[in-house]
Enzyme design. Sequence first.
Site, PDB file in Angstrom:
ATOM      1  CG  ASP A 138      -2.156   0.836   1.017  1.00  0.00           C
ATOM      2  OD1 ASP A 138      -2.489   1.145  -0.138  1.00  0.00           O
ATOM      3  OD2 ASP A 138      -2.800   1.191   2.019  1.00  0.00           O
ATOM      4  CG  HIS A 145      -4.412  10.094   2.755  1.00  0.00           C
ATOM      5  ND1 HIS A 145      -5.464   9.921   3.638  1.00  0.00           N
ATOM      6  CD2 HIS A 145      -3.522   9.095   3.042  1.00  0.00           C
ATOM      7  CE1 HIS A 145      -5.237   8.861   4.398  1.00  0.00           C
ATOM      8  NE2 HIS A 145      -4.066   8.340   4.062  1.00  0.00           N
ATOM      9  CD  GLU A 212      -5.541   2.598  -0.333  1.00  0.00           C
ATOM     10  OE1 GLU A 212      -4.738   1.985  -1.081  1.00  0.00           O
ATOM     11  OE2 GLU A 212      -5.403   2.695   0.893  1.00  0.00           O
ATOM     12  CG  ASP A 244      -6.147  -0.483   2.980  1.00  0.00           C
ATOM     13  OD1 ASP A 244      -6.198  -1.727   3.083  1.00  0.00           O
ATOM     14  OD2 ASP A 244      -5.229   0.207   3.473  1.00  0.00           O
ATOM     15  CE1 TYR A 255       0.982   6.851  14.732  1.00  0.00           C
ATOM     16  CE2 TYR A 255       2.283   6.729  12.731  1.00  0.00           C
ATOM     17  CZ  TYR A 255       1.801   7.451  13.789  1.00  0.00           C
ATOM     18  OH  TYR A 255       2.144   8.768  13.918  1.00  0.00           O
ATOM     19  CB  SER A 268      -8.045  -4.664   1.882  1.00  0.00           C
ATOM     20  OG  SER A 268      -7.230  -4.298   2.972  1.00  0.00           O
TER      21      SER A 268
END
Lengths: 437, 437
Positions: A138, A145, A212, A244, A255, A268
């Site tokens: 990805d 964004h 996406e 996604d 993260y 996804s």
Amino acid sequence: MIMLNETHDPSLQSWVASANESGTDFSIQNLPFAAFRRQGTDEAFRGGVAIGDQIVDLAALQTTGLYDGLAGKALDAAAESRLNRFMDMGKETWSALRLALSRSLREGASEQSQLETCLVAQADAEYALPAQIGDYTDFYASIHHARNIGSLFRPDNPLLPNYQWVPIGYHGRSSSLDVSGADFPRPCGQIKAPDADIPVYAASKRLDYELEVGIYIGKGNKQGQAITIDKAEDHVFGLCVLNDWSARDMQAWEYQPLGPFLAKNFASTLSPWIITTEALAPFRTNWTRPEEDPQPLDYLDSDQNRQQGGFDLKLEVLIETKKMRNEGTAPISIGLTNFDYSYWTVAQMVAHHTVNGCNLRAGDLLGSGTMSGPDTGQEGALIERTRGGKEPVDLGNGEMRTFLEDGDKVIMRAWCEQDGKRRIGLGSVESTVLPKL
Amino acid sequence: MIMLNETHDPSLQSWVASANESGTDFSIQNLPFAAFRRQGTDEAFRGGVAIGDQIVDLAALQTTGLYDGLAGKALDAAAESRLNRFMDMGKETWSALRLALSRSLREGASEQSQLETCLVAQADAEYALPAQIGDYTDFYASIHHARNIGSLFRPDNPLLPNYQWVPIGYHGRSSSLDVSGADFPRPCGQIKAPDADIPVYAASKRLDYELEVGIYIGKGNKQGQAITIDKAEDHVFGLCVLNDWSARDMQAWEYQPLGPFLAKNFASTLSPWIITTEALAPFRTNWTRPEEDPQPLDYLDSDQNRQQGGFDLKLEVLIETKKMRNEGTAPISIGLTNFDYSYWTVAQMVAHHTVNGCNLRAGDLLGSGTMSGPDTGQEGALIERTRGGKEPVDLGNGEMRTFLEDGDKVIMRAWCEQDGKRRIGLGSVESTVLPKL
């Protein structure tokens, strides 16, 4: 140079009448690929090409023996249950089959009666993923964004210094990719509220979509051997629409430092149809970058990429809530954007991905990253549209949304439309959030 | 509870004499699986089980018709070119084949003469990856590694607040996984020196290894359905050694905000043999955490995990330089650590990975992350050993290393050895850095 050929002629009409309607995604200029079978049967999945509201069953077409030479070889591979072998044959082969199909499906084609025996109505079909997707990568190619989401996760530092140099990407999960129509339960996991001292196990309260473009790799490369930007497009089979799904509360907590993981890998969802890059040729755009921005390093730069690296592909996301379904009202659009807003092109993604010798395989999938545009209404995710959940979206039917609720169906569409050209489209990807298990 | 059975009896001896030598990795208590064929032939790869310096050719064993019932079904699957179908059959099936093989290979076994016809010398074999690895996930389970590397990449903030709560992991690349012996060229890519204003395209100057345990998933789970920690070990087929090569200069520049990408995906190399979790049963350890640390959330906690969640598996990394090869001197050891230093257990990794409904498939691979220990000499990567390249390692033959040079072969080994128990080991993973293309 990306060249047009007879398959792109906007005046072409098909003997399949529904392909000639002005609003169809599947005009004869399109001819996208999927893996399908008749709904509710145990038939083997096989390759199919959309035309109007029909599908050309490639396995049935194969038995007619109508195509020979390169188109015949292409058909043998494209008729299989997954398109990987066909994808790996390269663009001349893809092109040979496209040309043969275009000629067979035109008004006046001598093969009409034979092709007619190979049609299955889309209304009677169900789909599988069109390829076995070995790896899913990805990217993060919309700077809008990156700025929007960066300002929420890192208010002091929204756009990191590498963004304008590196086509940032990361590896996603291939096991949980599925095709349009695959619903999934709301994910549970570890979440820490911003004002809490410790995390808890809970269902995600900030479930989101990401609009996406999915990019299917055609012919792969050998490990150790980079694909140069001039050859990059030769390795791209085509595009689809990709949702996604993202659990923002999990993402915020997990993260750092290695990137999103459980926030993304529960599901996804992909549109069944792949629109080939050849079909998209009339809708290529030039790729420029503001003069004040860093210009790409040589391995990410070419004349062709600057002249024709982009795609004028419109992207839209709609929501259909339970209430809308109960009341019989139509889904409402909550985001309209364009792949042309991408800060990085598909060719740059491919060149970057392989510059270190990483091997791509036929059927691998790249995601563009959420393709938000610069303006309000062009956000590809709810977290952007609602400013991190602070400004709910009014759905116009008395409902508001900050994040997704159980029963919400998210629908994404993509299409190309310009004056004087025949519209082509990707169809849609649709999937519904089920309650947590 | 993890139970011992007759296959673990340390007094068992094999009629394959080399399996009874004290230093062998492949005693009869081990019985690890690989996919192999005779070197330099076009034979199909098939499953094999190591015993001493020999391999039991499972396809040959299958033709003897010697095993029936569950062991026979297991053998049919394990004899295939990849072990995925066998892995998906679950632990009772794995166990049935292990028991049958243990009985057939013991001193005095009545099947000796038939089994003898199925042996291939390891010296004559070559290996493929033992499974088709659909997805590769890399964890970050050594807190010592996380602190060491964190202090280099983020001196002010080495251990992030989520580390002691979340078994941090991220998705890696499956296409570039390969088996021991697969060499690869030094990767090129985008690098920005800390004191430079802009990045350049260059070959990595900070190429490193990562000493990891690879964890093969056996039976998978359905998308949407979490694997609870109590069931997690039922889904783990076995362990291997994994070298997760890393280009530190690329990593430093690219990794924010979505994690490592090109710094890792050019190559990761795996030992050919999978040591089953059943074989490892005598070497399980309790898992504790300092009282002052956060204790795991319920979904990551169980009595069994605390009592037997760990593995006393020794891990070693050695370097053999071109000079050593030219001079005929042995590789030198530059790191010795243990999987037992892991801050998170395998069961916790599996439970965490699936808590959101993410589906694991048979043959999927988890990496432990670099398994550094607390002390000097226990580092699993050069960047840690050399304090970010500031303190070169003296190889003792006049050579120094900060990072890897062309021609360096990196060798990793793993084994279990305790008083009163038979040693079992994984063999090794070996691979050489070639010059950039």
